[in-house]
Design a protein around this motif. Structure first.
Motif: not given
Ligand SMILES: *[C@@H]1O[C@H](CO)[C@@H](O)[C@H](O)[C@H]1NC(C)=O
Ligand SMILES: *[C@@H]1O[C@H](CO)[C@@H](O)[C@H](O)[C@H]1NC(C)=O
Ligand SMILES: *[C@@H]1O[C@H](CO)[C@@H](O)[C@H](O)[C@H]1NC(C)=O
Ligand SMILES: *[C@@H]1O[C@H](CO)[C@@H](O)[C@H](O)[C@H]1NC(C)=O
Ligand SMILES: *[C@@H]1O[C@H](CO)[C@@H](O)[C@H](O)[C@H]1NC(C)=O
Ligand SMILES: *[C@@H]1O[C@H](CO)[C@@H](O)[C@H](O)[C@H]1NC(C)=O
Ligand SMILES: *[C@@H]1O[C@H](CO)[C@@H](O)[C@H](O)[C@H]1NC(C)=O
Ligand SMILES: *[C@@H]1O[C@H](CO)[C@@H](O)[C@H](O)[C@H]1NC(C)=O
Ligand SMILES: *[C@@H]1O[C@H](CO)[C@@H](O)[C@H](O)[C@H]1NC(C)=O
Ligand SMILES: *[C@@H]1O[C@H](CO)[C@@H](O)[C@H](O)[C@H]1NC(C)=O
Length: 680
Positions: A145-152
């Protein structure tokens, strides 16, 4: 080796004493570190002392931006080229994240990743490996959850490097490679930029296809592929894995110079001194950055690069790794000054920044490049020696031998070159990560295997123990005792949550299955309501009872930065007049009526410099119009702490004005390093 049943193995070794170690290294500020850092000790005392010093550097550079969260800064104080009002510089962000991933408090990497990829980030300020840094943090903490929201946002930033409109870096379609100005690669005065000026300068210019930016983009593409894979987005995962593979092929094919046996720059610049696509004319330490990011193949073509690291006529200086070699015509020629102080250059000085990259690359080589390591007869003894040499650079001979990491060093003497007021405790490199992923050797992985492979050398290191290492929700300890005389158990032990799960009589690779725990509780994020982002920001704003108030010093007391290094280095905060029994105050105008109920107050002390904690203090609000003491809860005001945090709680009040009123001790000043205010 797979784990044996825990009960068959030796009983638990002695645990380290957290209270005693954190008090020894951090004094009254120990509570900040007590539950946040992995504990570590080793027979090489410089390596141990620098490990804890580097946590104090990490702590000092965590800037609290209030509702914008924490970021890591590079300089303690403001410099003109940072992004304001945040004091953001992204060139060292990969180090910041790789250091921070070992902090047991995830807030610092979590907030910072979100900031770097959020609306206030500045992703093209320098070349960067920010997505890789976020992925590296994930490998340790396992919190998607720390990484996946930044993917875009990561994809947008990655694609943006394709644009050449910024003029300082971009992508050359015909070559399939990224190019950059060395200054924008955070490395002014490289061979490329000096030679592109005809040897006259080299601060700017010298656009080149460099091993650095292409390795960073390779690492970023893989990070994006891996993070996309976490979300199940196979289209993005496949696309970015393909971009990484293409870049790897191009870097290996085009930037390998077989004459020099090294990855070196080719010119993007084309002028009367240098020609597009020609190689530069020398080896640079940046040629190891491909291994920092595991890019090269492990074969006999690329392996010889590592011979040049250890050769004292080439990259190995007596006190540090040179950034380029003595054979270069303009090696160590000083071009740029601030007044009479030499400024930063990369034409030979040892830079902690690139030393960190080379050591990370060397640990990778020793861990999983068997052919290359064997070809070079390069061993853990070399790793340990270079790491120790790097640890010793932290003892600054220009400041009486205190622990103080600065920008760049004379590799022949170990003395810092720049030494400006801005220089002390510079966070532009890593060390903690070299200890935990290298020397102690926890190799972070995405799967459910815990793997260690210590790079500490058995011949040089008689013992070490690191514990409370956070990993996928567990507490890991790794211990080595060459003879058994130090901990009572000979050999290497791997412990998970206080149980020994694997061991070996020698320093070697150990692996064990590890159950992935459910994600840990959400990060606690109290918001400091007093933070003033820049000295000229409207609100909150501070004022003081003394007439000759220094705006910058007042800002310093509410700028979100906390450190206690002695005054002779970099001061931080507002100094009261010396005490004569009268009260003085520091007032906050929060801009609006705001509920507050708690404070963290940081006072600096140093008796020889004339500072002491105040003899008394209280907090007031103007909720009622006039100034009134808040209704302190609990046991009243706690005794003021010097070089640590004094905490106060009160029954919540709604007010726009708050004051910290205090009586400086007789004849002594009080320095308010920071005053933080919270709603609860
Ligand atoms: C960058 O441009 C190249 C060449 O057009 C292209 O192959 C590549 O897919 C682009 N990368 C991104 C991330 O847009
Ligand atoms: C995606 O993740 C799965 C499971 O974690 C792993 O087996 C697979 O290799 C990953 N794929 C890529 C392209 O990394
Ligand atoms: C390596 O670079 C040097 C210096 O630019 C150049 O003279 C040499 O031809 C290059 N070697 C190869 C194999 O291209
Ligand atoms: C090493 O790998 C590169 C890239 O795959 C290849 O071009 C080269 O031939 C390899 N060298 C050897 C000795 O196998
Ligand atoms: C060390 O470097 C020098 C200068 O490049 C070279 O002449 C010498 O052969 C190298 N020594 C070894 C052992 O490779
Ligand atoms: C390990 O032992 C310490 C000391 O007894 C204890 O505080 C800690 O909670 C234990 N950790 C786990 C994960 O059981
Ligand atoms: C005592 O200190 C206060 C606050 O700094 C100052 O205003 C006052 O002038 C001082 N008094 C004397 C007698 O020095
Ligand atoms: C005060 O509150 C108002 C309304 O919430 C907000 O628009 C304004 O920005 C706040 N002012 C300051 C200085 O924080
Ligand atoms: C206090 O200041 C003196 C003089 O600047 C310095 O030598 C000393 O190291 C400082 N003490 C501490 C504990 O920082
Ligand atoms: C409290 O102090 C602030 C800041 O000085 C001021 O703007 C505000 O008017 C004061 N409020 C009251 C009720 O006195």
């Amino acid at each position: 080796m797979w784990s044996l049943a825990p009960l068959l193995l030796a009983s638990l070794a002695a645990a380290l004493d957290a209270d005693s170690l954190t008090t020894q290294y951090f004094g009254n500020d120990a509570p900040w570190y007590r539950d946040r850092i992995p504990l570590f000790e080793t027979s090489l005392s410089d390596i141990q002392d620098v490990y804890y010093y580097r946590w104090s550097v990490f702590r000092a550079h965590q800037r609290d931006l209030g509702s914008n969260g924490y970021i890591s800064t590079e300089f303690l104080n403001d410099v003109s080229w940072q992004e304001q009002p945040w004091a953001l510089l992204i060139d060292a962000s990969n180090f910041h994240l790789r250091e921070g991933r070992w902090c047991r408090d995830r807030r610092y990497t979590s907030d910072y990743g979100a900031f770097l990829f959020g609306p206030n980030g500045d992703p093209y300020q320098f070349s960067e490996a920010m997505a890789d840094g976020v992925w590296q943090a994930y490998l340790v903490n396992g919190v998607a959850d720390d990484a996946t929201p930044l993917l875009s946002s990561m994809q947008t930033v990655y694609a943006g490097w394709n644009s050449t409109t910024r003029g300082v870096g971009g992508y050359d379609v015909s070559k399939g490679l990224y190019w950059i100005q060395p200054l924008t690669d955070a490395t002014e005065y490289t061979i490329a930029s000096i030679d592109a000026s005809g040897g006259e300068d080299g601060f700017t210019g010298g656009y080149a296809f460099r091993p650095s930016i292409n390795s960073y983009q390779y690492a970023n593409a893989l990070a994006i592929a891996n993070i996309a894979n976490l979300t199940g987005d196979t289209a993005v995962a496949t696309e970015y894995a393909g971009l990484a593979q293409a870049l790897k092929t191009r870097l290996q094919d085009a930037l390998w110079n077989s004459t020099f046996q090294h990855f070196i720059d080719r010119y993007k610049e084309d002028n009367s001194y240098v020609t597009y696509w020609d190689f530069i004319r020398g080896r640079e330490l940046v040629g190891y950055v491909p291994w920092t990011h595991d890019l090269p193949d492990d074969n006999t073509t690329y392996a010889p690069a590592w011979q040049h690291l250890l050769n004292t006529s080439e990259l190995a200086g007596a006190h540090g790794l040179r950034t380029n070699e003595p054979s270069y015509q303009y090696y160590m020629v000083q071009y740029r000054y601030d007044g009479t102080h030499p400024e930063c250059q990369w034409n030979g000085p040892a830079w902690p920044y690139q030393t960190t990259q080379a050591l990370t690359g060397l640990a990778n080589l020793l861990d999983h490049y068997p052919l290359s390591a064997a070809t070079n007869t390069i061993t853990t003894t070399d790793y340990t020696n270079i790491l120790l040499q790097y640890a010793q650079l932290h003892y600054n001979p220009s400041r009486g031998g205190i622990l103080d990491i600065e920008e760049d060093y004379n590799a022949a003497t170990g003395a810092p070159i720049v030494g400006l007021p801005r220089s002390p405790h510079y966070f532009h490199s890593g060390f903690i990560d070299l200890i935990l992923s290298g020397y102690v050797g926890l190799r972070p992985r995405a799967d459910d295997i815990l793997e260690i492979n210590p790079q500490a050398s058995a011949s040089a290191v008689s013992y070490f123990r690191a514990e409370r290492i956070p990993y996928h929700g567990h507490d890991i300890a790794i211990q080595w005792d060459a003879t058994g005389s130090y901990y009572g158990t000979q050999g290497l032990l791997l412990q998970v949550d206080n149980s020994t799960v694997a061991s070996s009589p020698t320093l070697t690779r150990l692996t064990t299955k590890i159950t992935r725990l459910p994600p840990p509780p959400a990060v606690s994020r109290p918001i400091d309501l007093a933070v003033q982002l820049a000295a000229d920001s409207a609100y909150p704003v501070g004022s003081v009872s003394t007439a000759d108030a220094d705006t910058d010093a007042i800002h310093g007391a509410i700028d979100g930065r906390v450190w206690f290094f002695p005054q002779t280095e970099v001061a931080n905060g507002w100094d009261s007049p010396a005490g004569n029994g009268s009260e003085v105050w520091f007032a906050l105008d929060l801009g609006n009526v705001t509920r507050t109920a708690r404070s963290e107050i940081a006072f600096f002390v140093n008796a020889t410099q004339g500072y002491a904690v105040p003899q008394a203090y209280r907090v007031q609000s103007n909720a009622t119009g006039g100034w009134e003491d808040v209704a302190v809860t609990g046991g009243g005001y706690s005794a003021p702490v010097g070089n640590g945090i004094t905490e106060v709680e009160w029954a919540g009040v709604d007010a726009r004005g708050l004051r910290l009123v205090f009586t400086p001790s007789s004849g002594k000043m009080a320095r308010l390093v920071e005053w933080k205010v919270f709603a609860e």
